[in-house]
Write an enzyme that holds these catalytic residues in place. Structure first.
Site, PDB file in Angstrom:
ATOM      1  N   GLU A 134       0.819  -1.206   0.000  1.00  0.00           N
ATOM      2  CA  GLU A 134       0.000   0.000   0.000  1.00  0.00           C
ATOM      3  C   GLU A 134       0.855   1.260   0.000  1.00  0.00           C
ATOM      4  O   GLU A 134       0.509   2.263  -0.644  1.00  0.00           O
ATOM      5  CB  GLU A 134      -0.949  -0.010   1.207  1.00  0.00           C
ATOM      6  N   HIS A 137       1.851   2.044  -3.483  1.00  0.00           N
ATOM      7  CA  HIS A 137       0.796   2.780  -4.191  1.00  0.00           C
ATOM      8  C   HIS A 137       0.880   4.272  -3.870  1.00  0.00           C
ATOM      9  O   HIS A 137       0.704   5.124  -4.751  1.00  0.00           O
ATOM     10  CB  HIS A 137      -0.576   2.247  -3.794  1.00  0.00           C
TER      11      HIS A 137
END
Length: 289
Positions: A134, A137
């Protein structure tokens, strides 16, 4: 924000505006098209500045501080330092379906969200792999364009629902009922397909890049592979029943499998392919599993 990301985000905004104006024109001619243009301007503005709040509200996610979730916060802070990122805010989603996502318009305003089910399912190494994914990202600034795609898909699907009801009740109530029924049916059928294509266009390759980043930031590609297998199996058994299916591409694994129209188009690469990719990354790192 880099030039490439500005272009991608601008393209999505323009596509949203064009689609909404086209649907508005079909609904009621030039006046409706202009109304949709104004709506899209407001929609784009709100989505850009409040993307994190919008997504978190869809899942009743709650921002937690270091005192409430010390271990989780410590992992995120450590991984963010390794990635060269400011420490994002941390949120917990109250659902037993294990999953995670990132949102926010840029790294300084990012949020990493995990579900209570994920915290119960994974060990620390696996959790580090997922959080590294994450954070990648966030580093690649995928969150904003992902939120725009989710909001756009959700708006178009909502219009399709309205069109379906209008078709059921014989169109729009003027002297062109027959033509309007046909238009309503076409919108009801084609709009969700367009929405799912927009989701798919976010590019599944971003997941491979995030997996690679997560493996390297955490230093534990085998743990990330194990986490993906666990989440995949748990989602098959307990898919997410509530939430917005238009956000499927934002999660590390599609949480709506077997539940939503989003399954017509794959939002993620096959988990087996992702694990094989992680296996190759591990070999490059001198790790074998």
């Amino acid at each position: 924000m880099g030039m490439a990301m500005w272009l991608r985000t601008g393209l999505l905004m323009a596509l949203l505006t064009g689609l909404l104006m086209g649907i508005g024109y079909l609904f009621g001619g030039p006046n409706w098209a202009f109304m949709m243009f104004l709506f899209s301007l407001a929609f784009n503005f709100i989505t850009y500045w409040y993307s994190d709040r919008i997504v978190l509200s869809w899942y009743n996610a709650r921002i937690v501080d270091e005192h409430e979730a010390p271990e989780l916060y410590a992992i995120v802070r450590d991984l963010a330092e390794r990635a060269g990122l400011p420490t994002p805010r941390v949120a917990i989603v109250p659902t037993e379906t294990p999953n995670a996502f990132a949102t926010g318009r840029d790294p300084k305003h990012a949020v990493v969200a995990v579900t209570t089910g994920l915290l119960k399912l994974l060990n620390r190494d696996e959790l580090e792999g997922v959080l590294g994914h994450e954070l990648t990202h966030i580093k690649h600034r995928d969150m904003l364009i992902g939120t725009f795609a989710a909001a756009m898909a959700g708006a178009i699907i909502q219009l399709a629902y309205w069109a379906r009801w209008m078709a059921i009740f014989d169109g729009f109530g003027d002297d062109r009922d027959g033509d309007n029924v046909i238009v309503a049916v076409m919108i009801a059928i084609l709009a969700p397909i367009a929405a799912m294509l927009i989701q798919a266009a976010v590019s599944r390759s971003r997941e491979f890049l995030a997996d690679e980043g997560g493996a390297k930031i955490s230093g534990k590609p085998q743990a990330l592979a194990s986490a993906l297998m666990k989440i995949e199996g748990a989602v098959r058994y307990r898919p997410l029943q509530e939430g917005n299916p238009a956000t499927a591409h934002m999660f590390i694994i599609n949480p709506f499998r077997g539940v939503s129209i989003a399954n017509l188009f794959s939002t993620h690469p096959p988990t087996e392919a992702r694990i094989e990719h992680l296996r190759k990354i591990a070999e490059e790192m001198g790790i074998y599993f």
